[in-house]
Design a protein around this motif. Structure first.
Motif, PDB file in Angstrom:
ATOM      1  N   VAL B  50       9.680 -18.285  -0.849  1.00 13.57           N
ATOM      2  CA  VAL B  50       9.809 -16.677  -0.808  1.00 13.57           C
ATOM      3  C   VAL B  50       9.179 -16.293   0.305  1.00 13.57           C
ATOM      4  CG1 VAL B  50      10.683 -16.668  -3.206  1.00 13.57           C
ATOM      5  CG2 VAL B  50       8.037 -16.589  -2.552  1.00 13.57           C
ATOM      6  N   GLY B  51       8.070 -16.715   0.770  1.00 11.07           N
ATOM      7  CA  GLY B  51       7.442 -16.192   1.797  1.00 11.07           C
ATOM      8  C   GLY B  51       6.854 -15.108   1.655  1.00 11.07           C
ATOM      9  N   ASN B  52       6.329 -14.464   0.538  1.00 10.89           N
ATOM     10  CA  ASN B  52       5.739 -13.432   0.042  1.00 10.89           C
ATOM     11  C   ASN B  52       4.054 -13.033   0.304  1.00 10.89           C
ATOM     12  OD1 ASN B  52       4.440 -14.123  -2.073  1.00 10.89           O
ATOM     13  ND2 ASN B  52       6.224 -13.847  -3.560  1.00 10.89           N
ATOM     14  N   CYS B  53       3.222 -14.210   0.325  1.00 11.27           N
ATOM     15  CA  CYS B  53       1.925 -13.960   0.468  1.00 11.27           C
ATOM     16  C   CYS B  53       1.428 -13.597   1.850  1.00 11.27           C
ATOM     17  CB  CYS B  53       1.187 -15.073  -0.163  1.00 11.27           C
ATOM     18  SG  CYS B  53       0.998 -16.632   0.607  1.00 11.27           S
ATOM     19  N   ARG B  54       2.112 -14.169   2.723  1.00 13.10           N
ATOM     20  CA  ARG B  54       2.027 -13.980   4.433  1.00 13.10           C
ATOM     21  C   ARG B  54       0.472 -14.542   4.589  1.00 13.10           C
ATOM     22  NH1 ARG B  54       6.847 -13.399   5.378  1.00 13.10           N
ATOM     23  NH2 ARG B  54       6.611 -12.594   7.437  1.00 13.10           N
ATOM     24  N   MET B  55       0.105 -15.490   3.770  1.00 13.55           N
ATOM     25  CA  MET B  55      -0.982 -16.105   4.018  1.00 13.55           C
ATOM     26  C   MET B  55      -0.964 -17.218   5.258  1.00 13.55           C
ATOM     27  SD  MET B  55      -4.504 -15.759   3.498  1.00 13.55           S
ATOM     28  CE  MET B  55      -6.066 -16.568   4.024  1.00 13.55           C
ATOM     29  N   CYS B  56       0.236 -17.839   5.348  1.00 10.02           N
ATOM     30  CA  CYS B  56       0.419 -18.929   5.961  1.00 10.02           C
ATOM     31  C   CYS B  56       0.913 -18.603   7.489  1.00 10.02           C
ATOM     32  CB  CYS B  56       1.408 -19.993   5.411  1.00 10.02           C
ATOM     33  SG  CYS B  56       2.913 -19.253   5.391  1.00 10.02           S
ATOM     34  N   CYS B 180       2.443 -13.453  -6.357  1.00 13.13           N
ATOM     35  CA  CYS B 180       3.052 -14.879  -5.456  1.00 13.13           C
ATOM     36  C   CYS B 180       4.278 -15.193  -5.987  1.00 13.13           C
ATOM     37  CB  CYS B 180       2.149 -15.681  -5.585  1.00 13.13           C
ATOM     38  SG  CYS B 180       1.708 -16.843  -6.804  1.00 13.13           S
ATOM     39  N   SER B 181       4.697 -14.912  -7.388  1.00 15.20           N
ATOM     40  CA  SER B 181       5.970 -15.185  -7.886  1.00 15.20           C
ATOM     41  C   SER B 181       5.944 -16.824  -8.308  1.00 15.20           C
ATOM     42  CB  SER B 181       7.207 -14.626  -7.207  1.00 15.20           C
ATOM     43  OG  SER B 181       7.538 -15.646  -6.244  1.00 15.20           O
ATOM     44  N   ARG B 182       4.808 -17.504  -8.142  1.00 15.99           N
ATOM     45  CA  ARG B 182       5.203 -18.877  -8.253  1.00 15.99           C
ATOM     46  C   ARG B 182       5.575 -18.985  -9.869  1.00 15.99           C
ATOM     47  NH1 ARG B 182       0.071 -22.557  -6.288  1.00 15.99           N
ATOM     48  NH2 ARG B 182       0.667 -22.844  -4.238  1.00 15.99           N
TER      49      ARG B 182
ATOM     50  N   TYR C 190      14.272  -7.169  -3.268  1.00 15.79           N
ATOM     51  CA  TYR C 190      13.308  -7.720  -2.270  1.00 15.79           C
ATOM     52  C   TYR C 190      14.374  -8.449  -0.837  1.00 15.79           C
ATOM     53  CZ  TYR C 190       9.898  -7.715  -5.803  1.00 15.79           C
ATOM     54  OH  TYR C 190       8.732  -7.504  -6.869  1.00 15.79           O
ATOM     55  N   PRO C 191      13.799  -7.684   0.205  1.00 14.68           N
ATOM     56  CA  PRO C 191      14.527  -8.365   1.573  1.00 14.68           C
ATOM     57  C   PRO C 191      14.074  -9.844   1.568  1.00 14.68           C
ATOM     58  CG  PRO C 191      13.306  -6.368   1.900  1.00 14.68           C
ATOM     59  CD  PRO C 191      12.824  -6.493   0.444  1.00 14.68           C
ATOM     60  N   ARG C 192      15.022 -10.626   2.249  1.00 17.69           N
ATOM     61  CA  ARG C 192      14.913 -11.815   2.262  1.00 17.69           C
ATOM     62  C   ARG C 192      14.270 -12.316   3.562  1.00 17.69           C
ATOM     63  NH1 ARG C 192      21.284 -13.455   1.196  1.00 17.69           N
ATOM     64  NH2 ARG C 192      21.202 -12.860  -1.176  1.00 17.69           N
ATOM     65  N   ILE C 193      13.725 -13.444   3.619  1.00 14.35           N
ATOM     66  CA  ILE C 193      13.278 -14.116   4.962  1.00 14.35           C
ATOM     67  C   ILE C 193      14.005 -14.401   5.837  1.00 14.35           C
ATOM     68  CG2 ILE C 193      10.692 -14.620   3.811  1.00 14.35           C
ATOM     69  CD1 ILE C 193      11.996 -17.418   3.498  1.00 14.35           C
ATOM     70  N   LYS C 194      13.813 -14.152   7.036  1.00 10.52           N
ATOM     71  CA  LYS C 194      14.603 -14.444   8.044  1.00 10.52           C
ATOM     72  C   LYS C 194      13.971 -15.225   9.161  1.00 10.52           C
ATOM     73  CE  LYS C 194      15.167 -10.247   7.564  1.00 10.52           C
ATOM     74  NZ  LYS C 194      15.285  -9.585   6.490  1.00 10.52           N
ATOM     75  N   PRO C 195      13.958 -16.286   9.670  1.00 12.40           N
ATOM     76  CA  PRO C 195      14.928 -17.416   9.125  1.00 12.40           C
ATOM     77  C   PRO C 195      14.744 -17.754   7.646  1.00 12.40           C
ATOM     78  CG  PRO C 195      13.666 -18.440  10.468  1.00 12.40           C
ATOM     79  CD  PRO C 195      13.262 -16.853  10.698  1.00 12.40           C
ATOM     80  N   HIS C 360       5.418   5.033  -1.892  1.00 12.80           N
ATOM     81  CA  HIS C 360       6.342   5.105  -2.906  1.00 12.80           C
ATOM     82  C   HIS C 360       7.742   4.174  -2.625  1.00 12.80           C
ATOM     83  CE1 HIS C 360       9.759   6.700  -5.262  1.00 12.80           C
ATOM     84  NE2 HIS C 360       8.764   6.921  -6.423  1.00 12.80           N
ATOM     85  N   GLU C 361       8.070   3.765  -1.600  1.00 14.28           N
ATOM     86  CA  GLU C 361       9.073   2.801  -1.370  1.00 14.28           C
ATOM     87  C   GLU C 361       8.934   1.543  -1.044  1.00 14.28           C
ATOM     88  OE1 GLU C 361      12.020   4.207  -1.842  1.00 14.28           O
ATOM     89  OE2 GLU C 361      11.440   6.278  -2.286  1.00 14.28           O
ATOM     90  N   SER C 362       7.676   1.163  -0.647  1.00 15.68           N
ATOM     91  CA  SER C 362       7.478  -0.366  -0.506  1.00 15.68           C
ATOM     92  C   SER C 362       7.769  -1.025  -1.704  1.00 15.68           C
ATOM     93  CB  SER C 362       5.901  -0.452  -0.297  1.00 15.68           C
ATOM     94  OG  SER C 362       5.556  -1.699  -0.131  1.00 15.68           O
ATOM     95  N   CYS C 363       8.539  -2.234  -1.375  1.00 13.59           N
ATOM     96  CA  CYS C 363       9.168  -2.791  -2.691  1.00 13.59           C
ATOM     97  C   CYS C 363       8.037  -3.679  -3.337  1.00 13.59           C
ATOM     98  CB  CYS C 363      10.491  -3.601  -2.140  1.00 13.59           C
ATOM     99  SG  CYS C 363       9.630  -5.155  -1.391  1.00 13.59           S
ATOM    100  N   GLY C 364       6.872  -4.088  -2.687  1.00  9.28           N
ATOM    101  CA  GLY C 364       5.793  -4.842  -3.241  1.00  9.28           C
ATOM    102  C   GLY C 364       5.929  -6.077  -3.134  1.00  9.28           C
ATOM    103  N   GLN C 365       6.900  -6.611  -2.355  1.00  8.08           N
ATOM    104  CA  GLN C 365       7.258  -7.957  -2.210  1.00  8.08           C
ATOM    105  C   GLN C 365       6.013  -8.762  -1.331  1.00  8.08           C
ATOM    106  OE1 GLN C 365      10.398 -11.645  -1.260  1.00  8.08           O
ATOM    107  NE2 GLN C 365      10.519  -9.629  -0.429  1.00  8.08           N
ATOM    108  N   CYS C 366       5.744  -8.296  -0.177  1.00  4.34           N
ATOM    109  CA  CYS C 366       5.117  -9.152   0.492  1.00  4.34           C
ATOM    110  C   CYS C 366       3.746  -8.356   0.590  1.00  4.34           C
ATOM    111  CB  CYS C 366       5.446  -9.421   1.941  1.00  4.34           C
ATOM    112  SG  CYS C 366       5.717  -8.336   2.968  1.00  4.34           S
ATOM    113  N   THR C 367       2.650  -9.016   0.652  1.00  2.79           N
ATOM    114  CA  THR C 367       1.079  -8.543   0.735  1.00  2.79           C
ATOM    115  C   THR C 367       0.789  -7.413   1.648  1.00  2.79           C
ATOM    116  OG1 THR C 367       0.538 -10.934   0.031  1.00  2.79           O
ATOM    117  CG2 THR C 367      -1.338  -9.381   0.510  1.00  2.79           C
ATOM    118  N   PRO C 368       0.974  -7.440   3.096  1.00 11.63           N
ATOM    119  CA  PRO C 368       0.552  -6.533   3.626  1.00 11.63           C
ATOM    120  C   PRO C 368       1.167  -5.252   3.491  1.00 11.63           C
ATOM    121  CG  PRO C 368       1.393  -8.423   4.989  1.00 11.63           C
ATOM    122  CD  PRO C 368       1.804  -8.684   3.633  1.00 11.63           C
ATOM    123  N   CYS C 369       2.540  -5.169   3.268  1.00  6.52           N
ATOM    124  CA  CYS C 369       3.175  -4.069   3.110  1.00  6.52           C
ATOM    125  C   CYS C 369       2.797  -3.112   1.685  1.00  6.52           C
ATOM    126  CB  CYS C 369       4.671  -4.298   3.166  1.00  6.52           C
ATOM    127  SG  CYS C 369       5.647  -2.725   2.825  1.00  6.52           S
TER     128      CYS C 369
END
Lengths: 160, 573, 455
Positions: B50-56, B180-182, C190-195, C360-369
């Motif tokens: 899923v690539g959500n943590c961005r640590m890598c 992290c959703s694991r 949740y936006p998807r990773i690209k690629p 308010h609008e950050s989806c919360g999926q990835c850490t930095p955002c």
């Protein structure tokens, strides 16, 4: 409590097969429920899950993500004042304050007489007519403090 | 013997050095195989990416080629230029490609890691002193490696539920959760029990179960294992012991013929928890919750702890003497066990020979499989009994044949390993007709009526090996000492055998037994105990491959492929 | 008005007597372009769109023809077309007009696009708050179906495609195309990773999918109408067609105005078209392309080199309104939402307002955002409340830097660019605020905010 009336149930039966995958009907079903009841109960979440062959958590995740979906009943009217930059530049904070005073309730609350629930929300995409306010499905443009008070009056009179 | 190691490799350049990595590998895995680590939280080799943590985040580049001609673009020195991507990319969603360049130590990469670490700790409660994860927490580890050392955050932290019991065995602390959703992916993708999810959004996103639903499937504790932080903890292990005091010993789960690879965590002779150990040929990185509870048999109330003759505690030597005296009267039948190790079964088979036993029976223990890591055969070593020749066919649930033999007066003495005779269908009258010599871990109807009882050891108190559903021989090790005064099972069996034939008994070690077995058992030729390694070795099932085993399809077992099993297992061993 | 609008997309919008029903649309030449398109080969339409140079109107400005070219046509899986009508970039309100006042133009554009990419099914993802818009579109679709413009065997061509209206429920992130797709699939957006999940290959239901903005799809209709080459002659090379500029904030006549790209400057837009600022006020700053585009300061000089090599030296009023010029000025045309701020605007508060939106609008999926954007909101919120510290400016800059370029989707940039540009352009105001409040707080007084209007 029935989850949906017959008319809406018929809509559901028509709508679900239109999507290549059933799960896509999650949002439309939730909208129908919210429109009929004003909020989405846990029973409704479970009903949608059952109808679309999902786990309740799948639907619950969606319900809680979107601010338009309410999990508790609100007032007779839902007042949503736009808070975002263009409306703020146009005086939305004052408009919102006027609503708070006129309704006697704070943000994200429902007035004591259950007349209206008040929210300060993000951009309604009508920035050229700032400040804008939505009451239920109706859009009001250029609502200043006076406008806010008038809208509340109309709600009280039932003439909105 | 390792075909995997010879898999095709490609060359990538890691921090300026060309390295060989397996073709098609995930970049994080590839780097790990090189003995280095790209820090990560959300990535798990057995779950979707899923690539959500961005640590890598790392810097990625590929050798440049001219778009029009496809020719390599060279620099002044005639070396192909590297086209670095303008932004750092996540390693977890990157598959290695020939010529790929990555930077894992550049300033940009360090900045990325520092940034992510700082963000992750903003709303983290930092309650490490009372957190069970402390000591094996990725957040702690990477904070040490990439943390700023002080906090720039002066705002209020988000408040979330601290102690939610989300299942009978799991406690959730949402403030510690790094989203992290694991656990969500595990529940959905592996356990097929979609009960976990995130609610709300942004930094208020919160892990939860649906109201009224619980994370209670038999794999729930795997979420605790894969939680990189202390958000999900085991109620069984919670607050029991600091992990750094624990010693982990590789073992095998005895719950079923799957033979999940495990680690047994103990301190000063007491086991605190069992966790799965990765074996891609057996259990990936998972195991059942029920399997983790098996260590409780060590201190179970019904544990047989002393040698007994005629129901009275006795010394080991006296018990041996009584047993030998009984067996020498002749007409001894043996009830063997699929719960015994391969080595024990082998020595038992030798004892059977020495005793000239009139028959050897075994009892099946079948239940419902879950098509994942709990197979229908609830014993760890049925195949071992076949390989050692104790049995030639699959056992029944009842000892009806033995019962008839007793009724016919063909049996005077029963040597029983582990089994409960009454539960296996012998009548009181039949049991009364024979003298029972019982060897087992638990007290049961067999021990209650036994002439002689020998306490045996749990899997945690000895070493040895089991042969799993795929004819994979896997070894387990001694995690804790045996109860005081109890000898190793192998020692017991060898002593009995030796006395029966008038030899003086030796103290057999597992490697020594293996030397004998490797000679005697064809499919073990050329193998030794050490050579089994941590991941075990698949052996040729030979003529047993066609037996109607009860296991249906599960995570790593496919009955359809059973007849080919021997060949394949041998090839990939 | 000194400069005359050139209305292409908005040709009929707000025209006296023009109604949003199909009869009126047909009377004005509607659906003639669909008929024309159906007579063409799909790949001919694609090449016309490529020739037109039309760039996406949703924000990123990516050439639509190129986007279509990336479509995986060989997968054997169904192809989907999705119209992104989740108009939610603050400052933007053009799609609303099209949907409400000329829905058939969008439907015609969509059916042409659907035919061109041979879509099996098309969707309009419309933001949830557009209740009326969704109803209008539903009705328009029924009208079009009755006339054979969509549904089975369109205009006897043998090609069939339907349009489904799908309503959002209040989430900016659904404007991100992969977030939109997830939402359309019934999941959290949740936006998807690209690629690997580029929609053109692995989009809706993991099938090849094209997601285009409402205005872009309307442009497609006009490309077919006039031909790609003629379309490309509107505007300047690389900046073709018209843009609808949505002007809001401190101007006399806020609203939507359509001009060919580069046909006017920002100054002309503000002063000539929108009637300038309120009496006695002067221009302070402009956010030219929706709230995520970088702010321009009224008194700064913009210098550099254009793509063609020519040098420029602009004041804010000289900036030509097109994709490349705004990019050259260090910002972007984005979704065309021009937010004008006069000298009464407190820039710290304005940024706090913007930060609140993104938090308010950050989806919360990835850490930095998830963590960073909320942090920036808390810092600017505190600054507005009267507790600014000297180190806050540097802190904000650093947080934004830790978000930009490290997130799953472009939201990270959308949220960090405002912070970076406000700090870069109005550093003095942020520092002054911190100083002023430090002094005020030095006494025993409790921290106090000045009277605020924006937060």
């Amino acid at each position: 409590m029935a989850i949906l009336n017959d008319e809406n149930l018929a809509k559901v039966d028509k709508l679900v097969p239109k999507y290549p995958e059933k799960r896509s009907a999650t949002l439309p079903l939730l909208h129908l429920i919210q429109e009929e009841h004003g909020y989405i109960s846990n029973e409704a979440v479970e009903w949608v899950a059952e109808r679309l062959d999902l786990s309740p958590i799948n639907v619950y995740e969606v319900v809680t993500f979107y601010p338009m979906f309410k999990q508790k009943p609100g007032g007779k009217y839902a007042v949503k004042v736009c808070r975002t930059l263009s409306c703020a530049l146009g005086g939305a904070y004052k408009t919102c304050k006027a609503f708070e005073e006129a309704l006697g309730c704070g943000l994200d609350q429902t007035s004591e007489d259950k007349l209206a629930s008040l929210e300060f929300v993000e951009c309604h995409a009508n920035c050229g007519r700032a400040p804008v306010v939505m009451v239920d499905e109706q859009m009001f443009e250029g609502v200043d403090e006076n406008g806010a008070r008038k809208l509340v009056e109309k709600m009280r009179e039932g003439t909105l | 013997m390792s075909a995997d190691a010879k898999a095709e490799t490609i060359t990538i350049n890691v921090d300026g050095v060309d390295r060989e990595v397996p073709k098609g590998a995930n970049l994080i895995d590839a780097i790990e195989q090189l003995g280095e680590e790209i820090p990560h939280y959300c990535y798990h080799p057995k779950l979707s990416v899923v690539g959500n943590c961005r640590m890598c985040l790392v810097e990625l580049g590929m050798p440049m080629r001219d778009r029009a001609t496809g020719e390599p673009v060279l620099d002044d020195d005639g070396v192909q230029k590297i086209g670095w991507m303008p932004k750092p990319g996540i390693a977890c969603s990157t598959t290695v490609a020939p010529g790929m360049h990555i930077k894992t130590k550049s300033q940009v990469v360090k900045d990325c890691r520092n940034g992510v670490m700082e963000f992750l700790l903003l709303n983290h409660p930092l309650d490490c002193p009372i957190c069970d994860q402390a000591g094996e927490c990725r957040l702690q580890e990477f904070a040490t490696d990439y943390g700023r050392g002080y906090s720039r955050y002066t705002e209020a932290k988000n408040v979330k539920p601290k102690r939610t019991r989300i299942g009978p065995r799991i406690m959730l602390d949402d403030e510690r959760c790094i989203l992290c959703s694991r656990c969500i992916r595990f529940s959905k993708e592996i356990a097929n029990d979609d009960v976990l999810g995130f609610i709300d959004r942004g930094s208020y996103s919160t892990l939860t179960t649906y109201p009224g639903k619980q994370l209670e499937n038999n794999y729930s504790l795997n979420t605790v294992d894969i939680c990189p932080v202390g958000a999900l903890t085991s109620t069984d292990f919670r607050f029991k012991m600091r992990v750094w005091f624990l010693k982990a010993v590789p073992s095998i789960c005895t719950e079923s013929s799957v033979g999940a690879n495990t680690e047994v965590w103990s301190r000063e002779g007491k086991i605190y928890r069992i966790t799965p150990r990765r074996n891609d040929a057996v259990n990936d990185t998972w195991m059942t919750d029920s399997g983790r509870a098996l260590y409780k048999q060590v201190e179970a109330d019904n544990r047989l702890r002393a040698y007994q003759v005629d129901g009275k505690a006795s010394s080991f030597d006296a018990a041996i003497a009584a047993a030998i005296a009984q067996m020498k009267q002749g007409k001894t039948a043996v009830v063997a066990s699929a719960r015994a190790s391969l080595e024990e079964q082998f020595l038992l088979s030798q004892m059977v020979e020495a005793t000239a036993a009139v028959r050897v029976d075994m009892v099946s223990h079948y239940g419902d499989g879950d098509h994942l890591l709990l197979s229908e055969d609830r014993t760890p070593n049925l195949r071992g009994a076949l390989l050692t020749g104790l049995i030639n066919d699959l056992p029944d649930a009842r000892l009806d044949g033995l019962g008839k033999a007793i009724d016919a007066g063909e049996v005077d003495t029963l040597f029983v390993v582990h089994e409960d005779l009454a539960a296996a269908g012998l009548t009181d009258a039949q049991i009364a007709k024979v003298k029972v010599i019982y060897a087992g871990i638990e007290e049961n109807s067999s021990s209650a009526n036994a002439k002689v009882s020998f306490p045996l050891l749990t899997v945690f108190e000895k070493e040895g090996s089991f042969v799993n559903q795929n004819f994979r021989v896997q070894k387990f090790h001694n995690a804790i000492p045996a109860p005081r005064g109890v000898v190793y099972d192998l020692h017991l069996l060898e002593t009995l055998r030796a006395h029966m034939v008038g030899e003086s008994p030796t103290r057999p070690t597992v490697p020594a037994v293996w030397e004998l077995m490797a000679q005697k058992i064809t499919c073990l030729h050329g193998l030794d105990f050490r050579g089994l390694g941590d991941l075990g070795v698949g052996v040729d099932a030979g003529r047993f491959a066609s037996l109607p085993f009860v296991e249906s399809k599960n995570l790593k077992h496919d009955p359809e492929k059973r007849s080919k099993l021997g060949v394949e297992a041998g090839a990939t061993a | 008005m000194a400069i005359k609008e050139h209305r292409l997309i908005f040709k009929n919008i707000d025209v006296e007597g023009y109604t949003n029903d199909i009869a009126c649309y047909e009377k004005n030449g509607g659906y003639a372009d669909l008929k024309k398109a159906i007579g063409m080969k799909p790949e001919e339409i694609c090449s016309e769109v490529m020739d037109s140079g039309v760039r996406g109107r949703g924000g990123a400005g990516f050439p639509a023809g190129m986007k279509w070219k990336f479509l995986d046509r060989k997968s054997g899986k169904p192809i989907y077309l999705v119209c992104n009508a989740d108009e939610s970039e603050p400052g933007t309100f053009k799609d609303r007009q099209i949907i409400h006042k000329d829905p058939h133009q969008l439907i015609e554009g969509m059916m042409i696009a659907a035919y061109a990419i041979q879509a099996k099914l098309a969707f309009i993802y419309i933001r949830g708050e557009f209740f009326e818009g969704a109803r209008i579109l539903e009705r328009a679709i029924e009208e079009a179906r009755e006339k054979g413009y969509l549904g089975d065997d369109i205009l006897g061509s043998g090609y069939s495609c339907d349009i489904l209206i799908h309503r959002g429920a209040g989430a900016y992130i659904c404007g991100e195309e992969t977030g939109l797709i997830e939402s359309l699939e019934g999941k959290r957006p949740y936006p998807r990773i690209k690629p690997p999940y580029f929609p053109a290959a692995l989009g809706l239901y993991q099938c090849p999918t094209i997601v285009n903005n409402v205005e872009t799809l309307c442009d497609v209709k006009h490309v077919v109408n006039m031909g790609g080459k003629a379309f490309s002659e509107i505007g300047t090379p690389g900046n073709t067609g018209t843009r609808i500029w949505c002007v809001s904030g401190h101007v006399q006549k806020p609203g939507y105005y359509e001009f060919p790209c580069a046909a006017l400057t920002l100054g002309e837009l503000i002063y000539d078209v929108c009637g300038g600022l309120l009496p006695g006020r002067s221009l302070k700053a402009v956010i030219p392309g929706g709230s995520s585009s970088k702010v321009l300061r009224a008194d700064e000089r913009f210098t550099g080199k254009l793509k063609d090599g020519s040098e420029f030296d602009w004041g804010i009023e000289d900036i030509p309104m097109d994709f490349d010029s705004l990019m050259a000025a260090g910002s972007m045309s984005g979704s065309g939402g021009v937010i004008v701020m006069d000298d009464t605007t407190d820039m710290v508060e304005a940024l706090a307002n913007i930060n609140s939106f993104y938090a308010h609008e950050s989806c919360g999926q990835c850490t930095p955002c998830r963590e960073g954007v909320q942090w920036m909101k808390k810092v600017t919120g505190r600054m507005s409340r009267g507790e600014a510290r000297m180190e806050d400016v540097e802190l904000l800059r650093s947080i934004a830097g830790q978000i930009e370029g490290r997130t799953i989707c472009a939201f990270g940039e959308a949220a960090s660019w405002p912070v970076q540009s406000f700090l870069a352009k109005f550093n003095d105001e942020f520092v002054a605020k911190a100083k002023q409040q430090a002094e005020r707080n030095a006494g025993s007084e409790a921290p106090q905010a000045l009277e605020t209007t924006l937060i």
